[in-house]
Design an enzyme around this catalytic site. Structure first.
Site, PDB file in Angstrom:
ATOM      1  N   HIS A   1       0.813  -1.206   0.000  1.00  0.00           N
ATOM      2  CA  HIS A   1       0.000   0.000   0.000  1.00  0.00           C
ATOM      3  C   HIS A   1       0.854   1.268   0.000  1.00  0.00           C
ATOM      4  O   HIS A   1       0.333   2.367  -0.216  1.00  0.00           O
ATOM      5  CB  HIS A   1      -0.923   0.009   1.224  1.00  0.00           C
TER       6      HIS A   1
ATOM      7  N   ASP B   1      -2.330   2.120  -4.608  1.00  0.00           N
ATOM      8  CA  ASP B   1      -3.569   2.532  -3.947  1.00  0.00           C
ATOM      9  C   ASP B   1      -4.657   1.494  -4.186  1.00  0.00           C
ATOM     10  O   ASP B   1      -4.564   0.648  -5.082  1.00  0.00           O
ATOM     11  CB  ASP B   1      -4.022   3.899  -4.462  1.00  0.00           C
TER      12      ASP B   1
END
Length: 443
Positions: free
Chosen positions: A414, A418
């Site tokens: 992450h 995204d």
């Protein structure tokens, strides 16, 4: 004349040390940094004997600035790969008495914690740097006075003693008026408890007694390596997993209709893995960030797609790589998967065949896994998890019908990827697997 002398001293480091030793401000120097980062803490005479004549090593004294009575404590050399650090904490206060080489502050780096030592015995006049500052080797931290009287600062224990008696008196005199010196060691011996017994067991020994029907075997080297890489992955990546479900009806029908013709022409069976790999290639081309990786402060985008396929073997999990998967058709993929799987099970697969890879596919469905959250294979940024095919009731055109369904999971870093890109990637795999004709039409 001075420049000529300096050049001669630089060419002869041993002579330079004798030259420095003849001066009063250098006679107490006892730390020398050798080329390569090691530190010698022996006295001057022993340090001189350490170097053979002629010596190939150069020697630097610990640097500090001197202005007569005042000297500056500076950040020492921290290593070749460490350029700066953070001033974490001060171990002393202004006014404290310090001895030579006594730590007065600590520097935290990305690898170790380093002490800033006092270059001379004296009293700390003031601190120049502050806690939390980023410092480099040579940065001034504190100013120390060499000639300040030793009783200019009262230690906390002396302050407490002075408050009790109403006057600030030296600690030694106070002890003399209360307890004779000859009795102090005797009282200490009576009050000092005996040291605890040293445990006989070492950390390598089992902490619990062995039980029946248990056996202990060494951890295999492959399992050690897998454990290290997976734990490093958890400690490094900000892993997040997103899920979706795929209707396997059309891909299974394609396989059923053409499996005999496929084997006859190409000599290998048509499996489901080739369909998912082609779908993953299409998803990586649509979302190139998932094929990228973080390297320090940079992002490396790969214009090639090397897919790692997780294969379970009797000795452990191995991940062979299918090179340039974006240039392969179904037959090429199936042939390469079969070849690498046989080598992995026979133990003949090489390191080169497992090195690299930009994306990983792990098929836990062959073992019956319904759902899982796979762990990223470093240094990649994402991994696709396939699971078992289960017939479940689904709503199709307003009717409830049984469909062979599979859960798919994408675990991604992450920090780089995204949720939007991760969801679009899974949606692309879902669309291609549910309708393989998209690959022919590039839709």
């Amino acid at each position: 004349m001075a420049s000529h002398l300096a050049r001669r001293l630089i060419r002869r480091p041993v002579s330079a040390l004798f030259f420095l030793r003849s001066y009063g401000h250098a006679r107490h120097i006892s730390h020398y940094i050798l080329r390569g980062g090691s530190v010698c803490t022996k006295p001057m005479r022993e340090a001189m004997e350490f170097f053979p004549r002629p010596s190939p090593y150069k020697c630097w004294s610990r640097s500090f600035a001197s202005d007569g009575d005042l000297v500056d404590a500076v950040v020492p050399y921290m290593g070749e790969s460490i350029t700066d650090g953070t001033l974490a904490t001060f171990l002393k206060k202004p006014g404290d008495r310090v001895e030579m080489d006594e730590p007065i502050a600590q520097i935290e780096t990305d690898k170790v914690t380093i002490d800033v030592a006092s270059p001379e015995a004296g009293v700390i006049q003031k601190f120049i740097a502050k806690e939390g500052d980023t410092v480099t080797p040579g940065t001034k931290v504190a100013v120390i006075s060499k000639s300040a009287p030793s009783d200019t600062h009262v230690s906390p224990s002396d302050e407490k003693l002075g408050k009790d008696t109403g006057a600030a008196v030296p600690a030694e005199k106070k002890i003399d008026t209360q307890v004779p010196k000859s009795e102090v060691p005797k009282v200490d011996k009576l009050k000092t408890p005996p040291p605890p017994p040293v445990p006989k067991t070492s950390p390598s020994e089992p902490q619990l007694p062995p039980k029946e029907k248990e056996r202990r075997v060494p951890l295999p080297r492959l399992r050690k390596r897998v454990a290290t890489r997976l734990k490093d992955s958890q400690n490094t990546f900000a892993m997040l997993t997103t899920f979706n479900e795929v209707d396997m009806t059309n891909l299974m029908k394609l396989r059923s209709d053409y499996k005999d013709a496929f084997v006859e022409k190409h000599g290998v069976k048509l499996g489901l893995m080739s369909g998912f790999l082609k779908a993953a290639v299409s998803g990586l081309q649509n979302q190139p960030i998932i094929n990228a990786v973080i390297d320090g402060d940079d992002i490396i985008y790969r214009d090639y797609i090397d897919v790692s396929i997780a294969v379970g073997t009797p000795k452990g999990l191995v991940v062979p790589v299918i090179r340039n998967a974006d240039r392969m058709n179904f037959a090429d993929i199936e042939k390469e998967i079969n070849t690498l799987a046989k080598k992995a099970n026979n133990g003949t697969i090489s390191i080169d065949e497992m090195a690299g890879g930009t994306f990983t596919i792990s098929n836990g469905g062959v073992y019956g896994s319904l759902l899982s959250t796979p762990i990223i294979n470093p240094p990649q940024s994402a991994i696709l998890g396939m699971h078992s095919i289960v017939s479940r009731p689904m709503v199709v055109d307003g009717n409830i019908v049984p469909r062979p369904m599979m859960y798919i999971a994408l675990t991604y870093d992450h920090r780089l990827i995204d949720g939007r890109e991760a969801v679009f990637f899974l949606r692309r795999i879902k669309d291609v697997v549910e309708d393989p004709r998209r690959l022919l039409l590039d839709l």
